[in-house]
Design an enzyme around this catalytic site. Sequence first.
Site, short mmCIF file in Angstrom:
data_model
loop_
_atom_site.label_atom_id
_atom_site.label_comp_id
_atom_site.label_asym_id
_atom_site.label_seq_id
_atom_site.Cartn_x
_atom_site.Cartn_y
_atom_site.Cartn_z
N ARG A 82 -23.79 23.30 -13.29
CA ARG A 82 -24.26 24.34 -12.36
C ARG A 82 -25.68 24.06 -11.87
NH1 ARG A 82 -19.53 25.05 -12.79
NH2 ARG A 82 -18.42 27.02 -13.12
N SER A 90 -18.15 34.04 -11.83
CA SER A 90 -18.89 34.18 -13.10
C SER A 90 -20.30 34.65 -12.79
CB SER A 90 -18.99 32.83 -13.82
OG SER A 90 -17.72 32.36 -14.16
N GLU A 126 -25.89 33.08 -13.05
CA GLU A 126 -25.50 32.02 -12.11
C GLU A 126 -25.66 32.52 -10.68
OE1 GLU A 126 -21.55 29.99 -12.59
OE2 GLU A 126 -21.31 30.52 -10.48
P1 FAD Z 1 -23.46 31.09 -0.78
O1 FAD Z 1 -23.15 32.12 -1.79
O2 FAD Z 1 -23.45 31.47 0.63
O3 FAD Z 1 -24.89 30.44 -1.14
C1 FAD Z 1 -25.20 30.06 -2.45
C2 FAD Z 1 -26.64 29.53 -2.50
O4 FAD Z 1 -26.74 28.31 -1.77
C3 FAD Z 1 -27.66 30.46 -1.86
O5 FAD Z 1 -28.85 30.33 -2.60
C4 FAD Z 1 -27.83 29.90 -0.46
O6 FAD Z 1 -29.09 30.21 0.08
C5 FAD Z 1 -27.68 28.43 -0.71
N1 FAD Z 1 -27.08 27.70 0.43
C6 FAD Z 1 -25.88 27.96 1.00
N2 FAD Z 1 -25.60 27.05 1.93
C7 FAD Z 1 -26.63 26.18 1.96
C8 FAD Z 1 -26.91 24.99 2.69
N3 FAD Z 1 -26.06 24.52 3.62
N4 FAD Z 1 -28.06 24.35 2.45
C9 FAD Z 1 -28.93 24.80 1.51
N5 FAD Z 1 -28.71 25.91 0.78
C10 FAD Z 1 -27.58 26.60 1.00
N6 FAD Z 1 -18.23 28.47 -8.73
C11 FAD Z 1 -17.87 27.42 -9.49
O7 FAD Z 1 -18.67 26.48 -9.66
N7 FAD Z 1 -16.65 27.35 -10.08
C12 FAD Z 1 -15.73 28.33 -9.95
O8 FAD Z 1 -14.64 28.24 -10.52
C13 FAD Z 1 -16.07 29.46 -9.15
N8 FAD Z 1 -15.18 30.47 -8.99
C14 FAD Z 1 -15.52 31.55 -8.22
C15 FAD Z 1 -14.58 32.57 -8.06
C16 FAD Z 1 -14.89 33.68 -7.28
C17 FAD Z 1 -13.87 34.78 -7.13
C18 FAD Z 1 -16.14 33.76 -6.63
C19 FAD Z 1 -16.47 34.93 -5.75
C20 FAD Z 1 -17.08 32.75 -6.78
C21 FAD Z 1 -16.78 31.63 -7.59
N9 FAD Z 1 -17.71 30.59 -7.79
C22 FAD Z 1 -17.35 29.49 -8.54
C23 FAD Z 1 -19.05 30.63 -7.16
C24 FAD Z 1 -19.02 30.11 -5.68
O9 FAD Z 1 -17.71 29.91 -5.27
C25 FAD Z 1 -19.79 28.80 -5.55
O10 FAD Z 1 -21.11 28.93 -5.99
C26 FAD Z 1 -19.81 28.30 -4.08
O11 FAD Z 1 -20.21 26.97 -4.03
C27 FAD Z 1 -20.71 29.17 -3.22
O12 FAD Z 1 -20.50 28.79 -1.88
P2 FAD Z 1 -20.97 29.73 -0.70
O13 FAD Z 1 -20.74 29.00 0.58
O14 FAD Z 1 -20.31 31.05 -0.80
O15 FAD Z 1 -22.52 29.83 -1.02
N1 EPU Z 2 -13.21 34.60 -22.88
C1 EPU Z 2 -13.09 35.73 -23.65
N2 EPU Z 2 -13.14 36.94 -23.02
C2 EPU Z 2 -13.32 37.05 -21.68
C3 EPU Z 2 -13.45 35.88 -20.90
C4 EPU Z 2 -13.40 34.65 -21.54
O1 EPU Z 2 -12.94 35.67 -24.88
O2 EPU Z 2 -13.35 38.17 -21.19
C5 EPU Z 2 -13.10 33.29 -23.55
C6 EPU Z 2 -11.77 32.61 -23.17
O3 EPU Z 2 -10.73 33.03 -24.01
C7 EPU Z 2 -12.10 31.15 -23.36
C8 EPU Z 2 -13.59 31.09 -23.00
O4 EPU Z 2 -14.10 32.42 -23.06
O5 EPU Z 2 -11.95 30.78 -24.69
C9 EPU Z 2 -13.84 30.50 -21.61
O6 EPU Z 2 -13.13 31.28 -20.64
P1 EPU Z 2 -12.52 30.62 -19.29
O7 EPU Z 2 -11.78 29.37 -19.63
O8 EPU Z 2 -11.81 31.69 -18.54
O9 EPU Z 2 -13.77 30.14 -18.48
P2 EPU Z 2 -15.17 30.83 -18.20
O10 EPU Z 2 -16.19 30.27 -19.14
O11 EPU Z 2 -15.03 32.30 -18.15
C10 EPU Z 2 -15.78 28.92 -16.54
C11 EPU Z 2 -16.56 28.84 -15.25
C12 EPU Z 2 -15.67 29.29 -14.09
C13 EPU Z 2 -14.49 28.33 -14.01
C14 EPU Z 2 -13.72 28.39 -15.33
C15 EPU Z 2 -12.59 27.39 -15.38
C16 EPU Z 2 -18.91 29.15 -15.72
C17 EPU Z 2 -20.06 30.09 -15.72
N3 EPU Z 2 -17.73 29.67 -15.33
O12 EPU Z 2 -15.46 30.30 -16.72
O13 EPU Z 2 -16.44 29.20 -12.90
O14 EPU Z 2 -13.64 28.70 -12.94
O15 EPU Z 2 -14.62 28.09 -16.42
O16 EPU Z 2 -13.10 26.10 -15.54
O17 EPU Z 2 -19.07 27.98 -16.07
C18 EPU Z 2 -17.95 30.46 -11.54
O18 EPU Z 2 -18.81 29.61 -11.82
O19 EPU Z 2 -18.16 31.41 -10.75
C19 EPU Z 2 -16.63 30.35 -12.14
C20 EPU Z 2 -15.68 31.26 -11.96
#
Ligand code: FAD
Ligand code: EPU
Length: 349
Positions: A163, A233, A328
Site C-alpha cells: 500500500r 478497507s 489507508e
Molecule cells: P482516488 O480515491 O480518486 O484517489 C486516491 C488518492 O490518489 C488521492 O490521494 C488522490 O489525490 C490521488 N490521485 C488520484 N489520481 C491521481 C493521479 N492521476 N495522480 C496523482 N495522484 C492521484 N484497494 C486495494 O489496493 N485493494 C483492494 O482490494 C481494494 N478494494 C476496494 C474495494 C472497495 C469496495 C473500495 C471502495 C475500494 C477498494 N480499494 C482497494 C481502494 C481503491 O480501490 C484503490 O485505492 C484505488 O486505486 C483508488 O483509485 P481511485 O481512482 O478511486 O483513487
Molecule cells: N477477518 C476477521 N473478521 C473480519 C474481517 C476479516 O476475522 O471482519 C479475518 C479473516 O477471517 C482473515 C483475515 O482477517 O483471516 C484477512 O481478511 P481478508 O482476507 O478478508 O482480507 P483483509 O485483510 O480484510 C485485504 C486487503 C483488501 C483485499 C483483501 C484480499 C488491506 C488493508 N486490505 O483485506 O484490500 O481486497 O485483503 O486480498 O490490505 C482495500 O485495500 O481497500 C482492500 C479491500
Amino acid sequence: MNVNDNVNLKPFHTFGIDMPCDTLIEATTIEDIAQAFQSMEWIRKPKLLLGKGSNVLFTEPYQGVVIVNHLQGKTLTEKEGHYHLNISGGEDWPSLVDWTLEQGIGGLENLALIPGCAGSAPIQNIGAYGVEFKDVCEYVDYLDLADFKVKRLSAAECCFSYRDSIFKQALYNKVVITAVGLVLSKEWCPNLSYGPLAAHKDLLNTPKSVSDLVCEIRRSKLPDPAVMGNAGSFFKNPIISHEHYQQLKIAHPEMSGYETEVGVKIAAGWLIDRCGLKGHQVGGAQVHPQQALVLVNTGTASAKDVLDLAWFIKQSVKTKYGVELEHEVRFFTATEESKLDVILQESER
Ligand code: FAD
Ligand code: EPU
C-alpha cells in the site's frame, strides 16, 4: 475541459457523503491538467487530483480545485513472450481487467473488481488475492508539476511496497500520473496462493475462471459502494515486530500473521472483529457487520461520524492489542490532506 464552481462532490467519491468544493474540473487531456495548475485563475488555490474517489474521505468543504482524471486510451502491443499495454490514467481499472480477459490476456485476474482509475493504481500499489500492481507494472508516466513535462519511471523506480510507492513519498504532491505501462506474460502463470483460491485450484484453469471466483468472493465480502457508501478497507493491515507478534500469539494463539521483509503482517479486520466492533455505529457510520475492516455510510453518515468511528476503533485496538492502526483511506480537509489524529485534535481546539 469542463469547469464548474461550487460542486457537490457526492457523485465523485464512493463514501456517498455530501461535500462541496469550490471548483471542479473534469480533465480529458494532459493539457487540461497542466492548465488547471498553471492558470492564474486558480494558481493560489489548493488542488487535488481525483480518480474515482474510492479511497478518499472529504472531511470538510474543499476550498480549492478538484481535478478529475478522465484521460482515456489504451494501446496493446505484442512482443515475443509478452503483451505490453499503455493505459491512460483515467481508464477504469475493473473495466480494463475485463477487457484484457476478453482479449484472452491473463495476469490481471486477481485484481478484478478493484474500483478506481488505472492512474491511481500505482499510488498505493493496489493489491488483492496474492497479487499487487507492482507484479504487472512496467512503468508509470507522470506530469511533473515543477516543469510540466511528462516523464517516465520504471517499475523499480516506483519503490512499490505494501500500500505504498514513491507517489506517497518522494513524489507526493509533485506529480500527476498520466498513464501506466503493464507487462503481461503470454504464458499464463496463475497466482493461487491466497487461501480461498488455493482451495479451488483444480477448477481454476483459465484467467477468466480466476477472475470469476475473485469477483464472487469480493461480492460476498465487500459492500458495493453503489448500494452502501464505503472506501474499501479503511485501515491498512499493520506490520508489527516479531517480538510483538510472539507476545500476542501467546495471549491469542488463534491469531494469524504473515512474514514480510519488515515484520509480521496481521489482519486489522480480525483485530477489530475481536474487539467486538462488527456493526458498531457512530451516527450514520458503521463497522460493516460482515467485514470489520470496512466502514460504511448507512445513508446518513457525516464525515465527522466516520472520523469519530475510526478514532473509536483505533483506540479500542490500541488498548486491547497494543497495535497502532493506520488509515489507508486518504483524508482531505478544506485545503490539504491530513491524518485522523491531527484532524480530531484540531476539531477539539
Ligand atoms: P482516488 O480515491 O480518486 O484517489 C486516491 C488518492 O490518489 C488521492 O490521494 C488522490 O489525490 C490521488 N490521485 C488520484 N489520481 C491521481 C493521479 N492521476 N495522480 C496523482 N495522484 C492521484 N484497494 C486495494 O489496493 N485493494 C483492494 O482490494 C481494494 N478494494 C476496494 C474495494 C472497495 C469496495 C473500495 C471502495 C475500494 C477498494 N480499494 C482497494 C481502494 C481503491 O480501490 C484503490 O485505492 C484505488 O486505486 C483508488 O483509485 P481511485 O481512482 O478511486 O483513487
Ligand atoms: N477477518 C476477521 N473478521 C473480519 C474481517 C476479516 O476475522 O471482519 C479475518 C479473516 O477471517 C482473515 C483475515 O482477517 O483471516 C484477512 O481478511 P481478508 O482476507 O478478508 O482480507 P483483509 O485483510 O480484510 C485485504 C486487503 C483488501 C483485499 C483483501 C484480499 C488491506 C488493508 N486490505 O483485506 O484490500 O481486497 O485483503 O486480498 O490490505 C482495500 O485495500 O481497500 C482492500 C479491500
